[in-house]
Design an enzyme around this catalytic site. Structure first.
Site, PDB file in Angstrom:
ATOM      1  CG  ASP A  66      -1.924   1.208   1.157  1.00 52.56           C
ATOM      2  OD1 ASP A  66      -2.165   1.720   0.225  1.00 52.56           O
ATOM      3  OD2 ASP A  66      -2.515   1.390   2.227  1.00 52.56           O
ATOM      4  CG  ASN A 108      -6.978   2.459  11.782  1.00 50.96           C
ATOM      5  OD1 ASN A 108      -7.647   2.399  12.699  1.00 50.96           O
ATOM      6  ND2 ASN A 108      -7.269   1.719  10.586  1.00 50.96           N
ATOM      7  CG  HIS A 109      -3.751   0.390   8.899  1.00 49.37           C
ATOM      8  ND1 HIS A 109      -4.595   1.462   8.728  1.00 49.37           N
ATOM      9  CD2 HIS A 109      -2.799   0.660   7.903  1.00 49.37           C
ATOM     10  CE1 HIS A 109      -4.257   2.214   7.479  1.00 49.37           C
ATOM     11  NE2 HIS A 109      -3.142   1.569   6.909  1.00 49.37           N
ATOM     12  CD  GLN A 175      -2.796  -1.122   4.461  1.00 46.77           C
ATOM     13  OE1 GLN A 175      -4.163  -1.230   4.013  1.00 46.77           O
ATOM     14  NE2 GLN A 175      -2.148  -0.249   4.231  1.00 46.77           N
ATOM     15  CG  ASP A 177      -7.927  -1.340  11.514  1.00 43.95           C
ATOM     16  OD1 ASP A 177      -7.476  -1.468  10.549  1.00 43.95           O
ATOM     17  OD2 ASP A 177      -9.061  -0.414  11.762  1.00 43.95           O
ATOM     18  CG  ASP A 207      -2.960   6.883   7.051  1.00 46.01           C
ATOM     19  OD1 ASP A 207      -3.227   7.464   6.141  1.00 46.01           O
ATOM     20  OD2 ASP A 207      -3.128   5.759   7.363  1.00 46.01           O
ATOM     21  CD  GLU A 249      -6.346  10.031   5.130  1.00 51.00           C
ATOM     22  OE1 GLU A 249      -6.726   9.808   3.866  1.00 51.00           O
ATOM     23  OE2 GLU A 249      -5.994   9.023   6.141  1.00 51.00           O
TER      24      GLU A 249
HETATM   25  C1  GLC Z   1      -4.842   6.632   4.044  1.00 51.24           C
HETATM   26  C2  GLC Z   1      -3.709   6.891   2.773  1.00 51.24           C
HETATM   27  C3  GLC Z   1      -3.696   6.035   1.765  1.00 51.24           C
HETATM   28  C4  GLC Z   1      -3.847   4.567   2.277  1.00 51.24           C
HETATM   29  C5  GLC Z   1      -4.892   4.407   3.336  1.00 51.24           C
HETATM   30  C6  GLC Z   1      -4.658   3.134   4.071  1.00 51.24           C
HETATM   31  O1  GLC Z   1      -6.380   6.927   3.603  1.00 51.24           O
HETATM   32  O2  GLC Z   1      -4.214   8.248   2.288  1.00 51.24           O
HETATM   33  O3  GLC Z   1      -3.091   6.020   0.604  1.00 51.24           O
HETATM   34  O4  GLC Z   1      -4.143   3.779   1.163  1.00 51.24           O
HETATM   35  O5  GLC Z   1      -4.624   5.480   4.481  1.00 51.24           O
HETATM   36  O6  GLC Z   1      -3.295   2.904   4.424  1.00 51.24           O
END
Ligand code: GLC
Length: 550
Positions: A66, A108-109, A175, A177, A207, A249
């Site tokens: 990712d 988050n992850h 990914q 969490d 993020d 974000e």
């Molecule tokens: C955020 C990032 C994105 C990513 C996602 C998961 O939204 O901007 O690019 O894929 O997190 O990690």
């Protein structure tokens, strides 16, 4: 960290942020992947462009499934990009040019390759190690929670044969969490935070912040427990590095983003996600309504806080924060070409979104630079780079920076086959036509225009700090707004139509003042009691400083 380096605590309010990925900027080692040394080499370019803050996309060790948002070690750097020493040098060199550096905190992850996850899956159920992540015996838990990567994922749960249980993930299934109900998780994240702060960085983009905590029977987004975690992070930062900025974000509606500022005790900044698609919508409809409507629905934020404004970024142009009808309209207007839609969004850069229309690019940037908040420029958009919707995922908007018309766009001396990504090479947006070297030579280039606008914007703190009121222009195609801060008053007028338009503004409140057009420093007719009449060319805009007599 350079001890002589200091910053005003509210620095982010007047900043111009530039977002880039180390891998995409300049490769000095010749392996086909950009590196810290390359970024350092190009800091003069960024200083000259006028940006004051560099936002680096994830550069940590990662399997890169990712693009680095799948972290395996929060305290290292991916070997392709250089070493920690190189990173430190980048921070020092940026600071020497008065450029702040913010990095990603992927809170988050983690990647499923992260040692925490490897430990968790084999640790006994119920142990603190297992509880670093969110597990369940059945997929029924947290039923109904929306899926974000709708093109790849069918469920937010994935079965792990080693643990003999399902683990929770809001993004890709690789990914998992983190579990913020386990106090050890927050402790570990706070350690990561301090680690980078000690290296002198100026802030973090947090993020995917809405999804930290899960509760049954809820959307698992924006929960009070999540805000509690953010307050703890902020309190820690405040105690140790009070100049550090936290940028949320949170891709949510304005009313749901507002709590991420808290009472000035959560994030300093948050992206204005709902505004961005509405700017594009207003442009295509040639109607100010979508912009005015969303700005009127944007709640006030604490004095020390700031919106992060952007036109494009490294992700798809997300359409999660619009109604179904608006989404259909956006897809019809901007994503007719097959392959352009990804998940719930449009994977395009700025220039191709507006058919490479120079006037439209300038108009949109004029809004970006004059709306209340801090503008964020996505690398390459300052020269009008293109994209490629045929590449997988979001790779088509993450191609190498186009420095010149030379081999590999001047990005790398590697064998073209070794590049992490082929540069864009189509006839319109390809590097032979669109590149920094040519635009530096051409005084009429977009790059020169951007540089001038950034310079102008930086002379007026009102843009980053002032209030905003809309005025009626007697014409739905013309957006008019006044920005005020302390002694400064600025009037902005923008024509969203491709054709010339008249505007009639009630400026009687400013009677006696002279509007001075800010790009050319030209005084216009003094404002009287009668409606002030202006004519704007197609996609034209004015910024006026309103100067009182005397
Ligand atoms: C955020 C990032 C994105 C990513 C996602 C998961 O939204 O901007 O690019 O894929 O997190 O990690």
């Amino acid at each position: 960290m350079d001890p002589s380096y200091t910053r005003d605590f509210l620095w982010y309010k007047d900043a111009i942020i530039y977002e880039t990925h180390v891998k995409a900027f300049l490769d000095t080692s010749g392996d086909g992947v950009g590196d810290f040394a390359g970024l350092i080499e190009k800091l003069d370019y960024l200083e000259d462009l006028g940006i004051t803050c560099l936002w680096l996309l994830p550069f940590f060790p990662s399997p890169l499934r990712d693009d680095g948002y799948d972290v395996v070690d929060y305290t290292g750097v991916h070997p392709s990009y250089g070493t920690l020493k190189d990173f430190r040098r980048l921070v020092d060199e940026a600071h020497r040019r008065d450029i702040a550096v913010i990095i990603e905190l992927v809170v988050n992850h983690t990647s499923d390759q992260h040692p925490w996850f490897q430990l968790a899956r084999s640790a006994p159920a119920g142990s603190p190690e297992r509880d670093f992540y969110v597990w369940s015996d059945s997929e029924a838990k947290y039923k109904g929670v929306r899926i974000i990567f709708t093109d790849t994922e069918r469920s937010n749960w994935t079965w792990d044969p080693v643990a003999g249980a399902y683990y929770w993930h809001r993004f890709f299934s690789h990914q998992p969490d983190l579990n913020f109900d386990n106090p050890r998780v927050l402790d570990a994240i706070l350690e990561v935070l301090r680690y980078w702060l000690e290296m002198g960085i100026d802030g973090f983009r947090l993020d995917a912040i809405p999804y930290l905590v899960e509760r049954d029977g809820t959307s698992c987004e924006n929960l009070p427990e999540t805000h509690e975690v953010i307050r703890r992070i902020r309190a820690d930062v405040e105690r140790t590095y009070p100049g550090c900025m936290l940028l949320a974000e949170a891709n949510q509606w304005p009313a749901d983003v507002r709590p991420y500022f808290g009472d000035g005790d959560e994030c300093h900044m948050a992206f204005h996600f709902p505004l961005m698609p509405r700017i594009f919508m207003a442009l295509r409809r040639e109607d100010v309504e979508p912009i005015q409507d969303i700005m009127q629905r944007t709640p006030a934020i604490p004095e020390s806080c700031q919106w992060g404004l952007f036109l494009r970024n490294h992700d798809e142009l997300t359409l999660e924060m619009v109604t179904d009808m608006e989404r259909d309209y956006m897809v019809l207007a901007y994503a007719r070409e097959p392959g352009t839609v990804l998940n719930v969004g449009i994977r395009r850069r700025l220039a191709p979104l507006v058919d490479n229309g120079r006037h439209r690019i300038e108009l949109l940037n004029s809004l970006l630079f004059s709306f209340p908040g801090t503008p964020i420029i996505y690398y390459g958009d300052e020269i009008g780079m293109g994209d490629d919707v045929r590449r997988p995922d979001r790779d088509g908007v993450r191609t190498p920076m186009q420095w010149s018309s030379g081999v590999n766009a001047g990005f790398s001396r590697a064998d073209p086959a070794a590049l992490y990504s082929r540069p864009i090479d189509d006839p319109v947006y390809g590097y032979p036509a669109v590149n920094v070297q040519a635009q530096l030579r051409d005084p009429s280039s977009l790059l020169h225009w951007m540089r001038n606008m950034i310079r102008l914007r930086k002379q007026f703190r009102v843009f980053g700090r002032g209030s905003m009121e809309f005025l009626s222009a007697g014409n739905r195609k013309v957006l008019a707004y006044v920005r005020r801060w302390e002694e400064d008053t600025i009037l902005c007028v923008a024509n969203l139509s491709r054709h010339p338009q008249p505007a009639e503004l009630d400026l009687s409140e400013f009677a006696g003042a002279t509007p001075v057009e800010m790009l050319g420093y030209t005084p216009f007719r003094v404002i009287g009691r009668d409606p002030y009449v202006l004519t704007l060319g197609g996609y034209g805009f004015y910024w006026f400083e309103l100067r009182q007599r005397g």
